[in-house]
Structure formats: structure tokens, C-alpha cells
Motif scaffolding. Structure first.
Motif, PDB file in Angstrom:
ATOM      1  N   MET A   1     -32.741  92.064 -19.551  1.00 32.35           N
ATOM      2  CA  MET A   1     -31.964  90.963 -20.139  1.00 32.35           C
ATOM      3  C   MET A   1     -31.767  89.858 -19.107  1.00 32.35           C
ATOM      4  O   MET A   1     -31.313  90.098 -17.994  1.00 32.35           O
ATOM      5  CB  MET A   1     -30.608  91.465 -20.618  1.00 32.35           C
ATOM      6  N   MET A   2     -32.137  88.641 -19.474  1.00 28.59           N
ATOM      7  CA  MET A   2     -32.000  87.507 -18.560  1.00 28.59           C
ATOM      8  C   MET A   2     -30.715  86.738 -18.857  1.00 28.59           C
ATOM      9  O   MET A   2     -30.365  86.527 -20.010  1.00 28.59           O
ATOM     10  CB  MET A   2     -33.199  86.573 -18.695  1.00 28.59           C
ATOM     11  N   SER A   3     -30.044  86.357 -17.828  1.00 28.61           N
ATOM     12  CA  SER A   3     -28.844  85.559 -17.989  1.00 28.61           C
ATOM     13  C   SER A   3     -29.209  84.103 -18.253  1.00 28.61           C
ATOM     14  O   SER A   3     -30.158  83.564 -17.660  1.00 28.61           O
ATOM     15  CB  SER A   3     -27.993  85.645 -16.720  1.00 28.61           C
ATOM     16  N   LYS A   4     -28.443  83.456 -19.141  1.00 25.95           N
ATOM     17  CA  LYS A   4     -28.628  82.037 -19.393  1.00 25.95           C
ATOM     18  C   LYS A   4     -28.467  81.238 -18.106  1.00 25.95           C
ATOM     19  O   LYS A   4     -29.098  80.206 -17.908  1.00 25.95           O
ATOM     20  CB  LYS A   4     -27.598  81.572 -20.431  1.00 25.95           C
ATOM     21  N   TYR A   5     -27.631  81.759 -17.207  1.00 29.23           N
ATOM     22  CA  TYR A   5     -27.342  81.050 -15.969  1.00 29.23           C
ATOM     23  C   TYR A   5     -28.513  81.087 -14.990  1.00 29.23           C
ATOM     24  O   TYR A   5     -28.481  80.402 -13.962  1.00 29.23           O
ATOM     25  CB  TYR A   5     -26.082  81.628 -15.322  1.00 29.23           C
ATOM     26  N   ASP A   6     -29.541  81.869 -15.280  1.00 31.00           N
ATOM     27  CA  ASP A   6     -30.730  81.872 -14.439  1.00 31.00           C
ATOM     28  C   ASP A   6     -31.752  80.834 -14.879  1.00 31.00           C
ATOM     29  O   ASP A   6     -32.781  80.662 -14.223  1.00 31.00           O
ATOM     30  CB  ASP A   6     -31.364  83.266 -14.423  1.00 31.00           C
ATOM     31  N   ASP A   7     -31.476  80.170 -15.991  1.00 28.68           N
ATOM     32  CA  ASP A   7     -32.306  79.028 -16.389  1.00 28.68           C
ATOM     33  C   ASP A   7     -31.992  77.863 -15.459  1.00 28.68           C
ATOM     34  O   ASP A   7     -30.838  77.435 -15.379  1.00 28.68           O
ATOM     35  CB  ASP A   7     -32.014  78.642 -17.841  1.00 28.68           C
ATOM     36  N   PRO A   8     -32.965  77.337 -14.728  1.00 32.14           N
ATOM     37  CA  PRO A   8     -32.684  76.307 -13.714  1.00 32.14           C
ATOM     38  C   PRO A   8     -31.959  75.089 -14.259  1.00 32.14           C
ATOM     39  O   PRO A   8     -31.021  74.588 -13.618  1.00 32.14           O
ATOM     40  CB  PRO A   8     -34.075  75.935 -13.185  1.00 32.14           C
ATOM     41  N   ALA A   9     -32.358  74.596 -15.426  1.00 31.19           N
ATOM     42  CA  ALA A   9     -31.721  73.406 -15.987  1.00 31.19           C
ATOM     43  C   ALA A   9     -30.264  73.681 -16.349  1.00 31.19           C
ATOM     44  O   ALA A   9     -29.368  72.870 -16.063  1.00 31.19           O
ATOM     45  CB  ALA A   9     -32.497  72.930 -17.213  1.00 31.19           C
ATOM     46  N   PHE A  10     -30.007  74.830 -16.968  1.00 32.14           N
ATOM     47  CA  PHE A  10     -28.638  75.181 -17.341  1.00 32.14           C
ATOM     48  C   PHE A  10     -27.788  75.405 -16.101  1.00 32.14           C
ATOM     49  O   PHE A  10     -26.637  74.958 -16.027  1.00 32.14           O
ATOM     50  CB  PHE A  10     -28.644  76.439 -18.216  1.00 32.14           C
ATOM     51  N   PHE A  11     -28.339  76.098 -15.122  1.00 31.19           N
ATOM     52  CA  PHE A  11     -27.583  76.374 -13.906  1.00 31.19           C
ATOM     53  C   PHE A  11     -27.239  75.081 -13.167  1.00 31.19           C
ATOM     54  O   PHE A  11     -26.141  74.954 -12.605  1.00 31.19           O
ATOM     55  CB  PHE A  11     -28.367  77.306 -12.986  1.00 31.19           C
ATOM     56  N   ASP A  12     -28.144  74.124 -13.182  1.00 34.11           N
ATOM     57  CA  ASP A  12     -27.865  72.835 -12.539  1.00 34.11           C
ATOM     58  C   ASP A  12     -26.686  72.134 -13.215  1.00 34.11           C
ATOM     59  O   ASP A  12     -25.866  71.495 -12.549  1.00 34.11           O
ATOM     60  CB  ASP A  12     -29.104  71.936 -12.581  1.00 34.11           C
ATOM     61  N   LYS A  13     -26.604  72.241 -14.539  1.00 36.19           N
ATOM     62  CA  LYS A  13     -25.471  71.652 -15.257  1.00 36.19           C
ATOM     63  C   LYS A  13     -24.179  72.370 -14.885  1.00 36.19           C
ATOM     64  O   LYS A  13     -23.146  71.740 -14.663  1.00 36.19           O
ATOM     65  CB  LYS A  13     -25.694  71.734 -16.775  1.00 36.19           C
ATOM     66  N   TYR A  14     -24.236  73.694 -14.820  1.00 29.87           N
ATOM     67  CA  TYR A  14     -23.048  74.458 -14.450  1.00 29.87           C
ATOM     68  C   TYR A  14     -22.597  74.106 -13.037  1.00 29.87           C
ATOM     69  O   TYR A  14     -21.398  74.051 -12.753  1.00 29.87           O
ATOM     70  CB  TYR A  14     -23.339  75.953 -14.552  1.00 29.87           C
ATOM     71  N   ALA A  15     -23.543  73.854 -12.174  1.00 27.38           N
ATOM     72  CA  ALA A  15     -23.220  73.531 -10.778  1.00 27.38           C
ATOM     73  C   ALA A  15     -22.455  72.218 -10.650  1.00 27.38           C
ATOM     74  O   ALA A  15     -21.819  71.972  -9.618  1.00 27.38           O
ATOM     75  CB  ALA A  15     -24.499  73.472  -9.945  1.00 27.38           C
ATOM     76  N   GLN A  16     -22.490  71.388 -11.691  1.00 29.96           N
ATOM     77  CA  GLN A  16     -21.776  70.105 -11.653  1.00 29.96           C
ATOM     78  C   GLN A  16     -20.343  70.215 -12.178  1.00 29.96           C
ATOM     79  O   GLN A  16     -19.586  69.244 -12.086  1.00 29.96           O
ATOM     80  CB  GLN A  16     -22.543  69.058 -12.471  1.00 29.96           C
ATOM     81  N   MET A  17     -19.967  71.357 -12.710  1.00 32.92           N
ATOM     82  CA  MET A  17     -18.599  71.526 -13.201  1.00 32.92           C
ATOM     83  C   MET A  17     -17.621  71.557 -12.022  1.00 32.92           C
ATOM     84  O   MET A  17     -17.961  71.972 -10.905  1.00 32.92           O
ATOM     85  CB  MET A  17     -18.482  72.810 -14.015  1.00 32.92           C
ATOM     86  N   LEU A  18     -16.385  71.148 -12.299  1.00 33.77           N
ATOM     87  CA  LEU A  18     -15.375  71.126 -11.235  1.00 33.77           C
ATOM     88  C   LEU A  18     -15.173  72.498 -10.623  1.00 33.77           C
ATOM     89  O   LEU A  18     -15.016  72.632  -9.405  1.00 33.77           O
ATOM     90  CB  LEU A  18     -14.044  70.596 -11.788  1.00 33.77           C
ATOM     91  N   ARG A  19     -15.179  73.544 -11.456  1.00 29.30           N
ATOM     92  CA  ARG A  19     -14.942  74.891 -10.939  1.00 29.30           C
ATOM     93  C   ARG A  19     -16.084  75.335 -10.023  1.00 29.30           C
ATOM     94  O   ARG A  19     -15.891  76.192  -9.170  1.00 29.30           O
ATOM     95  CB  ARG A  19     -14.724  75.890 -12.060  1.00 29.30           C
ATOM     96  N   SER A  20     -17.268  74.768 -10.227  1.00 30.58           N
ATOM     97  CA  SER A  20     -18.396  75.095  -9.359  1.00 30.58           C
ATOM     98  C   SER A  20     -18.312  74.329  -8.037  1.00 30.58           C
ATOM     99  O   SER A  20     -18.603  74.878  -6.979  1.00 30.58           O
ATOM    100  CB  SER A  20     -19.715  74.760 -10.064  1.00 30.58           C
ATOM    101  N   LYS A  21     -17.902  73.077  -8.113  1.00 29.88           N
ATOM    102  CA  LYS A  21     -17.873  72.244  -6.908  1.00 29.88           C
ATOM    103  C   LYS A  21     -16.613  72.441  -6.072  1.00 29.88           C
ATOM    104  O   LYS A  21     -16.664  72.392  -4.840  1.00 29.88           O
ATOM    105  CB  LYS A  21     -18.009  70.768  -7.296  1.00 29.88           C
ATOM    106  N   GLN A  22     -15.480  72.676  -6.742  1.00 33.80           N
ATOM    107  CA  GLN A  22     -14.205  72.747  -6.024  1.00 33.80           C
ATOM    108  C   GLN A  22     -13.654  74.160  -5.892  1.00 33.80           C
ATOM    109  O   GLN A  22     -12.650  74.381  -5.225  1.00 33.80           O
ATOM    110  CB  GLN A  22     -13.172  71.865  -6.728  1.00 33.80           C
ATOM    111  N   GLY A  23     -14.291  75.125  -6.550  1.00 30.06           N
ATOM    112  CA  GLY A  23     -13.781  76.482  -6.471  1.00 30.06           C
ATOM    113  C   GLY A  23     -12.559  76.679  -7.345  1.00 30.06           C
ATOM    114  O   GLY A  23     -12.411  76.050  -8.393  1.00 30.06           O
TER     115      GLY A  23
END
Length: 239
Positions: A1-23
Motif C-alpha cells: 500500500m502506497m501512501s498518498k504522501y509519497d506522491d511527489p506533487a502532493f508531498f510538495d503541497k503538504y510541505a507548504q502548509m504552516l504545520r510543515s514549515k513551522q512545526g
């Protein structure tokens, strides 16, 4: 089973969320979740769906003697190891629905916004009961059942594109929802309040607090409209 978060495009979007950038300080629920966490000093901690490892690091900083972080996403675990490593933390790539540990392996189990990706809440609570010592603590957050009921994760808008009403149709029909998250179709599973509460009680947990946090004023000003309702619920319980 592959995680949606391993999709590079989706993960890049998640990386821009405040919780990703600021912890933790960038997570809209943190101001309330922190108050609900138990004392970590000298404890063995399991984080199910650990993501970037922010909560694992917080537990380690606050005296946990052993922290185990589990996440289905390889990319999440890579980020966790890079950002939030510690001699007492071990990270593992695994489906949280399939984890297995010996009885009484942990004093505290935490999970942040992960259980609504699982079709079956009963089975994960049964596992946690096995892993957790008597008197142990469980603290987890999930999408608020009002938020997840209809499943789209968005308002009905008027002709001016202003939020008009939040749909809660199909509240009592639990199961798969095809949600729009970060402009991507994501599968989630709606569960009612009754399911969360009754399942915890079934397995011997005493619910100590339930919270529906809203973002702080500082964070709210930059939040999209969909975040301006209680979109998550935090439960704390003791076995």
C-alpha cells in the motif's frame, strides 16, 4: 500500500502548509493539544502516523525515555529523521493499521490526524489496548465528524463565492469519503461521535477530555474558509 504522501506533487503541497514549515506552533490545534498531553518524563511513547516527527521530538524533549514513530509514508519518515532526530527516537515505515508490539510496550500512545484514514477504528483501539499499560494514556486527534460527514471538506458557496453553509448530510452513514485536500482527491473515512466514544469505552478507556479547537487569531487570519469551523476533535483517554 502506497501512501498518498509519497506522491511527489502532493508531498510538495503538504510541505507548504504552516504545520510543515513551522512545526507544532504552525498547527492550528497545538495551543489546545499541548494542554491535553500527559507527562512524558521517563515514559515509553508510541506515535501512530508520526508525519514529520514533531510530536515525537516534543516527547523526547520532555523526558520520554523511548519514542517510537510509525508512518506509512517513506517521505514523511525521511523528513522526520532529518528534522526531528534524537537518540531516544526510532522511526519506522509501516501502515499504522498493521503495527504489532508486545503487550504493555508503551505508557503513552499519541496520534495526530491519522485515524480518519483508517476504515476501522475498532481494530486500532483494540491494538492500542494491547500495547498500552494499565493506567496508560491515549491522546489523538481526528477530523471532526461534522467536518467529515458530507466528505467534500468544503462549504457550499453563494454566487459571490462566499461561504454559505457547511454540509453535514450523511452524518450517520459511516465509511469512505472522497475529500478534496490540497486540491487533490484523498480517501478518508467518516465516523460518528458515537463510534469514537463508544469504541473507547468498549475497550476500557475512560475519556478524560474532548476538545474541538479553533485556530488562534494569529493563525486564523491566514487560514482558508474551510478551516474556520471546528474541523478536528482531540480526545484524551486513560486505560
Amino acid at each position: 500500500m502506497m501512501s498518498k504522501y509519497d506522491d511527489p506533487a502532493f508531498f510538495d503541497k503538504y510541505a507548504q502548509m504552516l504545520r510543515s514549515k513551522q512545526g507544532l506552533t504552525g498547527a492550528l490545534e497545538w495551543h489546545e493539544l499541548e494542554k491535553m498531553l500527559p507527562d512524558f518524563k521517563g515514559k515509553r511513547v508510541l506515535d501512530l502516523g508520526c508525519g514529520y516527527g514533531w510530536h515525537c521530538h516534543y516527547a523526547a524533549e520532555h523526558g520520554a525515555k523511548q519514542v517510537t514513530g510509525v508512518d506509512l509514508s517513506h517521505k514523511m519518515i525521511e523528513e522526520a529523521k532529518a528534522r526531528n532526530s534524537s537518540p531516544v527516537i526510532s522511526y519506522h515505515v509501516q501502515n499504522i493499521a498493521e503495527v504489532d508490539f508486545p503487550e504493555n510496550s508503551f505508557d503513552i500512545v499519541i496520534s495526530s490526524l491519522a485515524f480518519h484514514y483508517l476504515p476501522d477504528f475498532d481494530s486500532i483501539v483494540a491494538k492500542i489496548k494491547k500495547f498500552l499499560v494499565d493506567g496508560g494514556d491515549l491522546v489523538f486527534s481526528v477530523e471532526n465528524p461534522i467536518f467529515s460527514a458530507y466528505g467534500t471538506g468544503d462549504w457550499y458557496y453563494n454566487e459571490k463565492n462566499e461561504p454559505l453553509v457547511w454540509p453535514v448530510d450523511n452524518y450517520f452513514s459511516e465509511g469512505l469519503r472522497h475529500a478534496n485536500f490540497l486540491n487533490t482527491d484523498v480517501d478518508k473515512y467518516h465516523k460518528t461521535w458515537s463510534t469514537y466514544i463508544n469504541t473507547l469505552i468498549k475497550y476500557g478507556f475512560t475519556i478524560t477530555k474532548v476538545s474541538e479547537p479553533m485556530p488562534s487569531e494569529e493563525l486564523a487570519k491566514d487560514m482558508p474558509d474551510m478551516m474556520r469551523i471546528p474541523n478536528m476533535t482531540i480526545f484524551s483517554a486513560k486505560l
